[in-house]
Design a protein around this motif. Structure first.
Motif, PDB file in Angstrom:
ATOM      1  N   GLY A  63      18.111 -36.649  56.044  1.00  0.00           N
ATOM      2  CA  GLY A  63      18.684 -36.293  57.331  1.00  0.00           C
ATOM      3  C   GLY A  63      19.600 -35.092  57.291  1.00  0.00           C
ATOM      4  N   SER A  64      19.881 -34.602  56.079  1.00  0.00           N
ATOM      5  CA  SER A  64      20.804 -33.476  55.942  1.00  0.00           C
ATOM      6  C   SER A  64      20.282 -32.474  54.922  1.00  0.00           C
ATOM      7  CB  SER A  64      22.180 -34.000  55.500  1.00  0.00           C
ATOM      8  OG  SER A  64      23.123 -32.966  55.426  1.00  0.00           O
ATOM      9  N   VAL A  65      18.975 -32.429  54.796  1.00  0.00           N
ATOM     10  CA  VAL A  65      18.348 -31.698  53.692  1.00  0.00           C
ATOM     11  C   VAL A  65      18.550 -30.198  53.770  1.00  0.00           C
ATOM     12  CG1 VAL A  65      16.112 -31.525  54.863  1.00  0.00           C
ATOM     13  CG2 VAL A  65      16.202 -31.514  52.376  1.00  0.00           C
ATOM     14  N   ARG A  66      18.800 -29.656  54.961  1.00  0.00           N
ATOM     15  CA  ARG A  66      18.978 -28.213  55.111  1.00  0.00           C
ATOM     16  C   ARG A  66      20.388 -27.830  55.526  1.00  0.00           C
ATOM     17  NH1 ARG A  66      13.214 -26.619  58.095  1.00  0.00           N
ATOM     18  NH2 ARG A  66      11.867 -27.357  56.398  1.00  0.00           N
ATOM     19  N   THR A  67      21.313 -28.777  55.365  1.00  0.00           N
ATOM     20  CA  THR A  67      22.709 -28.516  55.726  1.00  0.00           C
ATOM     21  C   THR A  67      23.603 -28.781  54.535  1.00  0.00           C
ATOM     22  OG1 THR A  67      22.268 -29.212  58.001  1.00  0.00           O
ATOM     23  CG2 THR A  67      24.573 -29.066  57.312  1.00  0.00           C
ATOM     24  N   PHE A  68      24.354 -27.779  54.131  1.00  0.00           N
ATOM     25  CA  PHE A  68      25.280 -27.941  53.017  1.00  0.00           C
ATOM     26  C   PHE A  68      26.540 -28.625  53.537  1.00  0.00           C
ATOM     27  CE2 PHE A  68      28.166 -26.964  49.630  1.00  0.00           C
ATOM     28  CZ  PHE A  68      27.368 -26.932  48.495  1.00  0.00           C
ATOM     29  N   ASP A  69      26.642 -29.920  53.257  1.00  0.00           N
ATOM     30  CA  ASP A  69      27.763 -30.703  53.754  1.00  0.00           C
ATOM     31  C   ASP A  69      28.187 -31.713  52.693  1.00  0.00           C
ATOM     32  OD1 ASP A  69      25.836 -32.753  53.879  1.00  0.00           O
ATOM     33  OD2 ASP A  69      25.450 -32.409  56.003  1.00  0.00           O
ATOM     34  N   VAL A  70      29.004 -32.684  53.075  1.00  0.00           N
ATOM     35  CA  VAL A  70      29.542 -33.654  52.112  1.00  0.00           C
ATOM     36  C   VAL A  70      28.859 -35.016  52.223  1.00  0.00           C
ATOM     37  CG1 VAL A  70      31.779 -32.518  52.022  1.00  0.00           C
ATOM     38  CG2 VAL A  70      31.388 -34.325  53.703  1.00  0.00           C
ATOM     39  N   LYS A  71      27.767 -35.098  52.969  1.00  0.00           N
ATOM     40  CA  LYS A  71      27.115 -36.394  53.162  1.00  0.00           C
ATOM     41  C   LYS A  71      26.531 -36.968  51.876  1.00  0.00           C
ATOM     42  CE  LYS A  71      26.120 -35.704  58.074  1.00  0.00           C
ATOM     43  NZ  LYS A  71      25.086 -35.611  59.129  1.00  0.00           N
ATOM     44  N   TYR A  72      26.258 -36.111  50.922  1.00  0.00           N
ATOM     45  CA  TYR A  72      25.772 -36.587  49.619  1.00  0.00           C
ATOM     46  C   TYR A  72      26.721 -37.622  49.030  1.00  0.00           C
ATOM     47  CZ  TYR A  72      25.143 -36.395  44.503  1.00  0.00           C
ATOM     48  OH  TYR A  72      24.979 -36.716  43.177  1.00  0.00           O
ATOM     49  N   PHE A  73      28.025 -37.368  49.164  1.00  0.00           N
ATOM     50  CA  PHE A  73      29.004 -38.277  48.574  1.00  0.00           C
ATOM     51  C   PHE A  73      29.063 -39.613  49.307  1.00  0.00           C
ATOM     52  CE2 PHE A  73      30.662 -34.046  47.272  1.00  0.00           C
ATOM     53  CZ  PHE A  73      30.487 -34.214  45.906  1.00  0.00           C
ATOM     54  N   ASP A  74      28.635 -39.636  50.544  1.00  0.00           N
ATOM     55  CA  ASP A  74      28.552 -40.918  51.259  1.00  0.00           C
ATOM     56  C   ASP A  74      27.427 -41.790  50.710  1.00  0.00           C
ATOM     57  OD1 ASP A  74      30.646 -40.293  53.016  1.00  0.00           O
ATOM     58  OD2 ASP A  74      29.290 -39.290  54.420  1.00  0.00           O
ATOM     59  N   LEU A  75      26.380 -41.152  50.216  1.00  0.00           N
ATOM     60  CA  LEU A  75      25.216 -41.890  49.740  1.00  0.00           C
ATOM     61  C   LEU A  75      25.477 -42.636  48.432  1.00  0.00           C
ATOM     62  CD1 LEU A  75      22.433 -39.188  50.305  1.00  0.00           C
ATOM     63  CD2 LEU A  75      22.891 -41.187  51.739  1.00  0.00           C
ATOM     64  N   ILE A  76      26.274 -42.046  47.556  1.00  0.00           N
ATOM     65  CA  ILE A  76      26.429 -42.585  46.205  1.00  0.00           C
ATOM     66  C   ILE A  76      26.985 -44.011  46.207  1.00  0.00           C
ATOM     67  CG2 ILE A  76      27.383 -42.195  43.912  1.00  0.00           C
ATOM     68  CD1 ILE A  76      25.262 -40.161  44.864  1.00  0.00           C
ATOM     69  N   PRO A  77      28.136 -44.280  46.845  1.00  0.00           N
ATOM     70  CA  PRO A  77      28.644 -45.667  46.830  1.00  0.00           C
ATOM     71  C   PRO A  77      27.779 -46.640  47.613  1.00  0.00           C
ATOM     72  CG  PRO A  77      30.011 -44.267  48.218  1.00  0.00           C
ATOM     73  CD  PRO A  77      29.084 -43.357  47.496  1.00  0.00           C
ATOM     74  N   LYS A  78      26.909 -46.119  48.479  1.00  0.00           N
ATOM     75  CA  LYS A  78      25.958 -46.984  49.191  1.00  0.00           C
ATOM     76  C   LYS A  78      24.723 -47.281  48.342  1.00  0.00           C
ATOM     77  CE  LYS A  78      27.275 -45.303  53.794  1.00  0.00           C
ATOM     78  NZ  LYS A  78      26.818 -44.557  54.989  1.00  0.00           N
ATOM     79  N   ARG A  79      24.741 -46.803  47.097  1.00  0.00           N
ATOM     80  CA  ARG A  79      23.646 -47.002  46.136  1.00  0.00           C
ATOM     81  C   ARG A  79      22.351 -46.343  46.620  1.00  0.00           C
ATOM     82  NH1 ARG A  79      22.486 -52.625  44.393  1.00  0.00           N
ATOM     83  NH2 ARG A  79      22.576 -53.158  46.593  1.00  0.00           N
ATOM     84  N   ARG A  80      22.506 -45.157  47.198  1.00  0.00           N
ATOM     85  CA  ARG A  80      21.353 -44.407  47.691  1.00  0.00           C
ATOM     86  C   ARG A  80      21.263 -43.016  47.063  1.00  0.00           C
ATOM     87  NH1 ARG A  80      21.184 -46.121  54.155  1.00  0.00           N
ATOM     88  NH2 ARG A  80      20.883 -48.364  53.766  1.00  0.00           N
ATOM     89  N   GLY A  81      21.864 -42.847  45.888  1.00  0.00           N
ATOM     90  CA  GLY A  81      21.666 -41.622  45.136  1.00  0.00           C
ATOM     91  C   GLY A  81      20.255 -41.610  44.580  1.00  0.00           C
ATOM     92  N   LEU A  82      19.523 -40.531  44.815  1.00  0.00           N
ATOM     93  CA  LEU A  82      18.102 -40.528  44.490  1.00  0.00           C
ATOM     94  C   LEU A  82      17.829 -40.631  43.000  1.00  0.00           C
ATOM     95  CD1 LEU A  82      15.269 -40.297  45.742  1.00  0.00           C
ATOM     96  CD2 LEU A  82      15.457 -37.804  45.520  1.00  0.00           C
ATOM     97  N   PHE A  83      18.635 -39.957  42.199  1.00  0.00           N
ATOM     98  CA  PHE A  83      18.394 -39.917  40.755  1.00  0.00           C
ATOM     99  C   PHE A  83      19.343 -40.847  40.002  1.00  0.00           C
ATOM    100  CE2 PHE A  83      17.669 -35.373  42.140  1.00  0.00           C
ATOM    101  CZ  PHE A  83      16.296 -35.513  42.258  1.00  0.00           C
ATOM    102  N   THR A  84      18.936 -41.236  38.811  1.00  0.00           N
ATOM    103  CA  THR A  84      19.828 -41.980  37.930  1.00  0.00           C
ATOM    104  C   THR A  84      21.107 -41.192  37.695  1.00  0.00           C
ATOM    105  OG1 THR A  84      17.956 -43.023  36.803  1.00  0.00           O
ATOM    106  CG2 THR A  84      20.063 -43.014  35.642  1.00  0.00           C
TER     107      THR A  84
END
Length: 327
Positions: A248-269
């Motif tokens: 949902g944010s693939v073309r926007t440089f933002d901080v949403k990546y950090f929201d994903l990690i504690p939700k256990r939705r980081g794509l890579f190990t």
């Protein structure tokens, strides 16, 4: 050092140089505004080309940003990822680099710079400048890029296979690999935030979904709903489908990546591993709590740090006339 167009002709000398000079983030000889006199419009030319490219091919933002990473982590930031090999044995031919796109964009930038200032701006510096302009073009903050790099003459596929950090890396490996390049734990978590733009092939994470321990199971650290979504996108042994690293944010440089990690939705190990270290986890928590108050500034600083790895300056290396081949 002048080399023939055959990579192996300079290999011995180059390898000797590597053993003598540690692969750390030193960056002697680099400075902001290096081309101010020799090619005063260099950065404006790069920015102009990137603006044109992004207007028609915005999906190149992630691959072009990642290209700078992949260059710096193999032999240092000296443009070796751009070199072609007549036998397909260069860095760009390594499996981890198969997902890189945008080499034609780099060539386009180089052509524009050669027209304005022949033989002045290195391909290694182009990669650093393009990465910055990609961050800005996708919504991030600008930062000053140190320039003055020169281009290397050797590109070896096996070095890319050995030196690029795999997406399966755990926190111990991540910290060690960053440390040996002179980068801090903070640099590790900040630069991981670059996953906020771009995509990945299913093959880079499918083991987490289909066969994590070799028994047909999924990685228990992944959110079950996320696993279900990934299975809809990626079938077993899928080598071609692309998945957003930051949905949902693939073309926007933002901080949403950090929201994903504690939700256990980081794509890579390697994304999930950031929860396994107190310092990296604290940084993630801070960005979530403050809405990313320091991330953009931190990212610029960490990119500058990374851009100092193993650089060639002064009379070392060369300034290539064409980025895909040595002079």
């Amino acid at each position: 050092m002048a080399c023939s167009k055959l990579f192996l002709s300079c290999l011995l000398v180059q390898l000797t140089f590597l053993f003598l000079v540690p692969e750390v983030a030193h960056g002697q000889g680099l400075k902001v505004g290096f081309y101010q006199k020799a090619c005063p419009n260099a950065e404006a030319i790069v920015k102009g080309v990137i603006h044109e490219v992004m207007s028609v091919a915005p999906s190149l933002s992630g691959p072009l940003l990642r290209m700078h990473f992949h260059d710096c982590f193999v032999r240092g930031c000296e443009g070796s990822v751009l070199l072609n090999s007549p036998t397909n044995q260069a860095e760009k031919n390594a499996i981890p680099n198969q997902s890189l796109r945008g080499f034609q964009t780099i060539d386009r930038v180089k052509t524009a710079l050669e027209k304005a200032c022949p033989g002045i701006v290195s391909c290694a510096d182009i990669l650093a400048l393009v990465a910055r302009d990609m961050v800005v073009a996708t919504g991030g903050f600008s930062y000053d890029v140190e320039t003055g790099r020169r281009d290397g003459n050797v590109s070896i596929m096996n070095e890319a296979l050995n030196d690029l950090i795999p997406p399966t890396a755990n926190i111990t490996t991540l910290k060690a690999d960053f440390a040996k390049r002179g980068l801090s734990v903070k640099d590790l978590v900040v630069l991981s935030g670059g996953h906020t733009i771009g995509t990945s092939h299913c093959s880079s994470f499918s083991n987490r979904v289909y066969n994590f321990t070799g028994k047909g199971d999924a990685d228990p650290t992944l959110d079950s709903n996320y696993i279900a979504r990934l299975k809809l996108r990626c079938k077993p042994n899928d080598q071609t489908t692309l998945v957003e690293m930051d949905p949902g944010s693939v073309r926007t440089f933002d901080v949403k990546y950090f929201d994903l990690i504690p939700k256990r939705r980081g794509l890579f190990t390697s994304d999930s591993a950031l929860l396994d270290d107190s310092e990296t986890k604290a940084y993630i928590d801070l960005q979530i709590k403050t809405g990313g108050s320091t991330f953009f500034k931190d990212f610029g600083e960490s990119m500058v740090n990374m851009g100092r790895i193993g650089v060639l300056t002064g009379t070392a290396g060369e300034v290539r006339k064409v980025c895909s081949k040595v002079n």
